[in-house]
Scaffold this motif. Structure first.
Motif, PDB file in Angstrom:
ATOM      1  N   PHE A 241     -82.362  40.158 -50.118  1.00 45.94           N
ATOM      2  CA  PHE A 241     -81.359  40.755 -49.229  1.00 45.94           C
ATOM      3  C   PHE A 241     -79.950  40.773 -49.856  1.00 45.94           C
ATOM      4  O   PHE A 241     -79.013  41.260 -49.238  1.00 45.94           O
ATOM      5  CB  PHE A 241     -81.292  39.987 -47.907  1.00 45.94           C
ATOM      6  CG  PHE A 241     -82.387  40.330 -46.939  1.00 45.94           C
ATOM      7  CD1 PHE A 241     -82.339  41.524 -46.226  1.00 45.94           C
ATOM      8  CD2 PHE A 241     -83.456  39.484 -46.732  1.00 45.94           C
ATOM      9  CE1 PHE A 241     -83.339  41.852 -45.312  1.00 45.94           C
ATOM     10  CE2 PHE A 241     -84.464  39.799 -45.824  1.00 45.94           C
ATOM     11  CZ  PHE A 241     -84.409  40.984 -45.118  1.00 45.94           C
ATOM     12  N   THR A 242     -79.798  40.221 -51.052  1.00 42.83           N
ATOM     13  CA  THR A 242     -78.469  40.100 -51.658  1.00 42.83           C
ATOM     14  C   THR A 242     -78.067  41.371 -52.410  1.00 42.83           C
ATOM     15  O   THR A 242     -78.845  41.904 -53.185  1.00 42.83           O
ATOM     16  CB  THR A 242     -78.433  38.886 -52.616  1.00 42.83           C
ATOM     17  OG1 THR A 242     -78.816  37.721 -51.898  1.00 42.83           O
ATOM     18  CG2 THR A 242     -77.035  38.676 -53.188  1.00 42.83           C
ATOM     19  N   ARG A 243     -76.854  41.848 -52.148  1.00 33.78           N
ATOM     20  CA  ARG A 243     -76.341  43.062 -52.801  1.00 33.78           C
ATOM     21  C   ARG A 243     -74.968  42.795 -53.400  1.00 33.78           C
ATOM     22  O   ARG A 243     -74.203  42.013 -52.848  1.00 33.78           O
ATOM     23  CB  ARG A 243     -76.184  44.201 -51.784  1.00 33.78           C
ATOM     24  CG  ARG A 243     -77.457  44.592 -51.080  1.00 33.78           C
ATOM     25  CD  ARG A 243     -78.287  45.567 -51.914  1.00 33.78           C
ATOM     26  NE  ARG A 243     -79.523  45.917 -51.224  1.00 33.78           N
ATOM     27  CZ  ARG A 243     -80.647  45.204 -51.258  1.00 33.78           C
ATOM     28  NH1 ARG A 243     -80.682  44.078 -51.958  1.00 33.78           N
ATOM     29  NH2 ARG A 243     -81.717  45.578 -50.597  1.00 33.78           N
ATOM     30  N   LEU A 244     -74.645  43.486 -54.505  1.00 31.47           N
ATOM     31  CA  LEU A 244     -73.308  43.391 -55.092  1.00 31.47           C
ATOM     32  C   LEU A 244     -72.405  44.438 -54.455  1.00 31.47           C
ATOM     33  O   LEU A 244     -72.715  45.629 -54.488  1.00 31.47           O
ATOM     34  CB  LEU A 244     -73.390  43.601 -56.615  1.00 31.47           C
ATOM     35  CG  LEU A 244     -72.061  43.663 -57.362  1.00 31.47           C
ATOM     36  CD1 LEU A 244     -71.295  42.354 -57.242  1.00 31.47           C
ATOM     37  CD2 LEU A 244     -72.292  44.004 -58.833  1.00 31.47           C
ATOM     38  N   ASP A 245     -71.308  43.987 -53.876  1.00 34.32           N
ATOM     39  CA  ASP A 245     -70.313  44.892 -53.303  1.00 34.32           C
ATOM     40  C   ASP A 245     -69.663  45.667 -54.457  1.00 34.32           C
ATOM     41  O   ASP A 245     -69.123  45.053 -55.383  1.00 34.32           O
ATOM     42  CB  ASP A 245     -69.272  44.052 -52.547  1.00 34.32           C
ATOM     43  CG  ASP A 245     -68.178  44.890 -51.908  1.00 34.32           C
ATOM     44  OD1 ASP A 245     -68.037  46.081 -52.270  1.00 34.32           O
ATOM     45  OD2 ASP A 245     -67.458  44.343 -51.058  1.00 34.32           O
ATOM     46  N   PRO A 246     -69.699  47.016 -54.431  1.00 33.40           N
ATOM     47  CA  PRO A 246     -69.106  47.808 -55.518  1.00 33.40           C
ATOM     48  C   PRO A 246     -67.630  47.491 -55.749  1.00 33.40           C
ATOM     49  O   PRO A 246     -67.135  47.611 -56.872  1.00 33.40           O
ATOM     50  CB  PRO A 246     -69.272  49.255 -55.052  1.00 33.40           C
ATOM     51  CG  PRO A 246     -70.295  49.229 -53.986  1.00 33.40           C
ATOM     52  CD  PRO A 246     -70.301  47.855 -53.389  1.00 33.40           C
ATOM     53  N   LEU A 247     -66.926  47.080 -54.708  1.00 35.42           N
ATOM     54  CA  LEU A 247     -65.507  46.737 -54.852  1.00 35.42           C
ATOM     55  C   LEU A 247     -65.326  45.438 -55.646  1.00 35.42           C
ATOM     56  O   LEU A 247     -64.350  45.270 -56.380  1.00 35.42           O
ATOM     57  CB  LEU A 247     -64.835  46.608 -53.482  1.00 35.42           C
ATOM     58  CG  LEU A 247     -64.671  47.917 -52.713  1.00 35.42           C
ATOM     59  CD1 LEU A 247     -64.088  47.657 -51.333  1.00 35.42           C
ATOM     60  CD2 LEU A 247     -63.794  48.900 -53.482  1.00 35.42           C
ATOM     61  N   VAL A 248     -66.293  44.531 -55.511  1.00 38.72           N
ATOM     62  CA  VAL A 248     -66.271  43.291 -56.299  1.00 38.72           C
ATOM     63  C   VAL A 248     -66.503  43.632 -57.770  1.00 38.72           C
ATOM     64  O   VAL A 248     -65.806  43.135 -58.657  1.00 38.72           O
ATOM     65  CB  VAL A 248     -67.334  42.286 -55.769  1.00 38.72           C
ATOM     66  CG1 VAL A 248     -67.554  41.148 -56.760  1.00 38.72           C
ATOM     67  CG2 VAL A 248     -66.906  41.732 -54.417  1.00 38.72           C
TER      68      VAL A 248
END
Ligand SMILES: [Mg+2]
Length: 214
Positions: free
Chosen positions: A82-89
């Motif tokens: 369920f873990t995703r990388l926030d594009p803003l991060v």
């Protein structure tokens, strides 16, 4: 080229959301009431509780016959899924990199789960390296884990900044090693009287901006 030492859970990657999403699905799958999510979140304690203890607590509460080892695997893989990388991060890390900072992840946790989260989300493309407490044999706030991160990146620790959301592990660790720090407050107030962060912000993007501003 200074080092930027970054915490993983609830700093670079949201952990609350994925754990809650997994937990809700899991409770539903065993026929537990949806309101039990609050109990599960408190047992998990932001991931600080040993996974085997979480598995045992779940088994005891619901009288499950699932072997602990299967439940521990489900806890690992479910949350990672369920873990995703926030594009803003990702964007903030690129900006730090362009400004000459070298981002290195310093995280407590098991190698298997943390490594999977870093690689499967694509975060590995935005950091120079990562150090996980299990493989390092030492956990934050012990200063040795930060020294190890510097060694890994072949860079001096002097001039580095630490960014994280844990008062004890991240800010306490930065203080112990003599580095400035940025604390992600996540709606909390600072309460520790022994040490304090250099800056306090509401998220990773603001944290990177604070470091770049000096
Ligand atoms: Mg954290």
């Amino acid at each position: 080229m200074p080092l930027l030492l970054l915490d993983l859970d609830n700093t670079l990657l949201d952990r609350d959301g994925p754990f809650r999403a997994w937990g809700e699905r899991f409770l539903d799958s065993i026929g537990a009431p949806p309101t039990d999510i609050d109990w599960l979140l408190s047992v998990d304690a932001d991931g600080l509780t040993d996974r085997w203890d979480v598995a045992d607590a779940i088994r005891d509460r619901y009288g499950l016959r699932i072997p602990s080892i299967d439940l521990v695997e489900e806890l690992h893989d479910g949350v990672v899924g369920f873990t995703r990388l926030d594009p803003l991060v990702a964007c903030a890390l690129r900006i730090a990199d362009d400004a000459g900072w070298v981002p290195v992840v310093v995280t407590n946790g098991t190698s298997r789960q943390q490594d999977a989260k870093i690689r499967r989300t694509g975060l590995d493309r935005y950091v120079a390296d990562w150090v996980i407490s299990e493989e390092a044999g030492v956990s934050k706030p012990n200063p040795r884990i930060f020294a190890l991160a510097a060694q890994r990146a072949r860079m001096p620790l002097r001039g580095a900044w630490v960014i994280g959301d844990s008062p004890e592990a991240d800010i306490g660790g930065a203080t112990a090693v003599g580095l400035p720090s940025v604390w992600l407050h996540r709606g909390r107030r600072w309460s520790d009287t022994r040490f304090a962060p250099t800056r306090t912000v509401d998220g990773l993007i603001a944290a990177v901006a604070a470091v770049l501003a000096g």
